[in-house]
Design a protein around this motif. Structure first.
Motif, PDB file in Angstrom:
ATOM      1  N   GLU A 217       0.803  -1.416  -0.121  1.00 58.31           N
ATOM      2  CA  GLU A 217      -0.025   0.003  -0.049  1.00 58.31           C
ATOM      3  C   GLU A 217       1.152   1.330   0.054  1.00 58.31           C
ATOM      4  OE1 GLU A 217      -3.336   2.552   0.227  1.00 58.31           O
ATOM      5  OE2 GLU A 217      -3.231   0.592  -0.365  1.00 58.31           O
ATOM      6  N   TRP A 231      -6.167  -7.865   2.621  1.00 53.76           N
ATOM      7  CA  TRP A 231      -6.519  -6.532   1.728  1.00 53.76           C
ATOM      8  C   TRP A 231      -7.576  -5.713   2.409  1.00 53.76           C
ATOM      9  CZ3 TRP A 231     -10.673  -4.707  -0.696  1.00 53.76           C
ATOM     10  CH2 TRP A 231     -10.437  -3.630  -1.713  1.00 53.76           C
ATOM     11  N   TYR A 232      -8.731  -6.817   2.736  1.00 54.02           N
ATOM     12  CA  TYR A 232      -9.977  -6.333   3.243  1.00 54.02           C
ATOM     13  C   TYR A 232      -9.817  -5.585   4.549  1.00 54.02           C
ATOM     14  CZ  TYR A 232     -12.638  -8.608  -0.513  1.00 54.02           C
ATOM     15  OH  TYR A 232     -12.991  -8.900  -1.941  1.00 54.02           O
ATOM     16  N   ALA A 235      -8.479  -2.248   3.967  1.00 53.82           N
ATOM     17  CA  ALA A 235      -9.433  -1.583   3.411  1.00 53.82           C
ATOM     18  C   ALA A 235     -10.417  -1.026   4.466  1.00 53.82           C
ATOM     19  CB  ALA A 235     -10.190  -2.178   2.405  1.00 53.82           C
ATOM     20  N   ASP A 236     -10.776  -2.053   5.351  1.00 49.88           N
ATOM     21  CA  ASP A 236     -11.489  -1.327   6.608  1.00 49.88           C
ATOM     22  C   ASP A 236     -10.971   0.089   7.246  1.00 49.88           C
ATOM     23  OD1 ASP A 236     -13.746  -3.100   6.237  1.00 49.88           O
ATOM     24  OD2 ASP A 236     -12.846  -4.589   7.797  1.00 49.88           O
ATOM     25  N   ALA A 240     -11.633   1.309   0.993  1.00 47.82           N
ATOM     26  CA  ALA A 240     -11.303   0.691  -0.261  1.00 47.82           C
ATOM     27  C   ALA A 240     -11.143   1.520  -1.411  1.00 47.82           C
ATOM     28  CB  ALA A 240     -12.346  -0.251  -0.646  1.00 47.82           C
ATOM     29  N   ASP A 241     -11.936   2.664  -1.291  1.00 51.24           N
ATOM     30  CA  ASP A 241     -11.717   3.809  -2.631  1.00 51.24           C
ATOM     31  C   ASP A 241     -10.569   4.683  -2.626  1.00 51.24           C
ATOM     32  OD1 ASP A 241     -12.834   4.651  -0.393  1.00 51.24           O
ATOM     33  OD2 ASP A 241     -13.808   6.601  -1.538  1.00 51.24           O
ATOM     34  N   MET A 243      -7.526   3.165  -1.465  1.00 42.55           N
ATOM     35  CA  MET A 243      -6.279   2.352  -1.384  1.00 42.55           C
ATOM     36  C   MET A 243      -5.574   2.356  -2.852  1.00 42.55           C
ATOM     37  SD  MET A 243      -7.682  -1.070   0.810  1.00 42.55           S
ATOM     38  CE  MET A 243      -5.999  -1.743   0.306  1.00 42.55           C
ATOM     39  N   TYR A 309     -18.816  -8.781   3.399  1.00 41.49           N
ATOM     40  CA  TYR A 309     -17.928  -8.199   2.530  1.00 41.49           C
ATOM     41  C   TYR A 309     -17.954  -8.744   1.364  1.00 41.49           C
ATOM     42  CZ  TYR A 309     -15.109  -7.682   6.957  1.00 41.49           C
ATOM     43  OH  TYR A 309     -14.605  -7.162   8.083  1.00 41.49           O
ATOM     44  N   ASP A 310     -17.618  -7.796   0.370  1.00 44.10           N
ATOM     45  CA  ASP A 310     -17.485  -7.906  -1.135  1.00 44.10           C
ATOM     46  C   ASP A 310     -16.589  -8.910  -1.711  1.00 44.10           C
ATOM     47  OD1 ASP A 310     -18.797  -7.652  -3.675  1.00 44.10           O
ATOM     48  OD2 ASP A 310     -17.603  -5.684  -4.177  1.00 44.10           O
TER      49      ASP A 310
END
Length: 343
Positions: A217, A231-232, A235-236, A240-241, A243, A309-310
């Motif tokens: 990152e 990764w998630y 992102a938390d 996420a937008d 990163m 989670y997506d």
């Protein structure tokens, strides 16, 4: 008519008497369950286990004493403790430490009804341990340093001079050990050893998966080999937008798409087998799976449960044909690391 009424009263009295007799021991069992405390040796992430245990205790009244450590260390501790071990259940971040206990004949068989709740292929062949949740090996990459389209088709190609100083990895990670064994099973021992030697020569070692993820990152390194949930997790933290790091799934049955599991088993030496069986059953129940996947970006192993989670759909991961049972205790991974100069 009097006789009929008398017989009815006798039947009613018998029924009440039976109910009273049944009610007393049931109440006793319920009270015993509420005061019973299980000892859980926990190698899984603390947040996940705490969420699971809180839901279990709320549902059953059974308290759980969590003793935290690394999965490998706890498995070795159980072996050393033998019959004196206070552990009732062992919950491991990965399957090999549980498989190692099974090979030592230290685990009791899990109820068949519990095992049937899990997708086929994610339990021990002899029923002594069960996968609880799953994750996928991925490549995380910094979008400013490399395009996803430029990533190689196979994780095997990342241990080459072309990728010198561009690949981070964590040789001590449990999932990395499983990936070593998967390569050995798919491509042979020489290929696994060559891959490790290549990573040692051209890659960069990190002390932990979180550190490797954050290095990507920050732009300290272009890529890293980790589990999908790292990764998630980041992102938390940052959004996420925002990163710079992306997540790449190898697919096409490559070792880089290996699916591994967190697993659990019941100790044969437990004096609370029934309560321990209830904990295992809860782990794979709808409520238990919801608690787990709500706390970490892992895949549920019970069909019909949806992660908040997506995640990439489980049936689209296209992993190699290597099951957790195939990985066994992954003992040869350490030997291969030593031969490659990584231990």
């Amino acid at each position: 008519m009097a006789n009929v009424k008398r017989r009815a009263l006798l039947r009613t009295g018998a029924a009440l008497g039976t109910g009273a007799l049944i009610g007393a021991p049931l109440l006793h069992v319920a009270q015993a369950a509420q005061t019973d405390t299980l000892t859980l040796y926990n190698g899984q992430h603390a947040k996940t286990t705490q969420a699971l245990v809180a839901a279990f205790t709320s549902s059953t009244g059974i308290k759980v004493d969590i003793r935290k450590g690394s999965s490998a260390q706890l498995a070795n501790q159980i072996m050393e403790e033998g019959e004196r071990s206070p552990a009732d259940v062992f919950y491991s971040e990965e399957s090999p430490p549980v498989a190692a206990l099974a090979e030592k004949d230290l685990l009791a068989k899990i109820d068949g009804a519990t095992l049937k709740q899990i997708m086929p292929g994610y339990t021990a062949n002899d029923g002594t341990w069960a996968g609880i949740s799953a994750r996928c090996r991925v490549v995380v990459f910094n979008r400013d340093m490399v395009s996803e389209s430029d990533l190689p088709d196979s994780v095997m190609d990342m241990a080459t001079e072309v990728w010198k100083d561009k690949v981070g990895f964590v040789p001590t990670s449990g999932a990395f050990q499983e990936q070593i064994i998967a390569i050995k099973l798919i491509k042979g021992r020489d290929a696994a050893l060559g891959w490790l030697k290549g990573l040692k020569q051209y890659g960069r070692i990190y002390n932990g998966n979180k550190a490797a993820m954050k290095a990507v990152e920050r732009g300290d390194i272009a890529t890293a080999l980790v589990n999908n949930y790292y990764w998630y997790a980041l992102a938390d933290e940052v959004g996420a937008d925002k990163m710079k790091a992306g997540i790449h799934y190898a697919g096409h049955e490559d070792p880089g798409a290996l699916i591994t599991v967190s697993a659990a088993g019941i100790l044969k030496t437990s004096s609370k087998i029934k309560a321990a069986q209830r904990l295992l059953a809860f782990m794979v129940s709808a409520a238990g799976q919801d608690a787990i996947v709500g706390s970490v970006a892992e895949y549920p192993l019970r069909p019909g449960i949806k992660s908040p989670y997506d995640l990439k759909p489980f049936d689209q991961l296209n992993p190699p044909d290597v099951s957790p049972a195939d990985l066994g205790d992954a003992a040869d991974a350490l030997a291969l690391r030593r031969e490659a100069g990584l231990a």
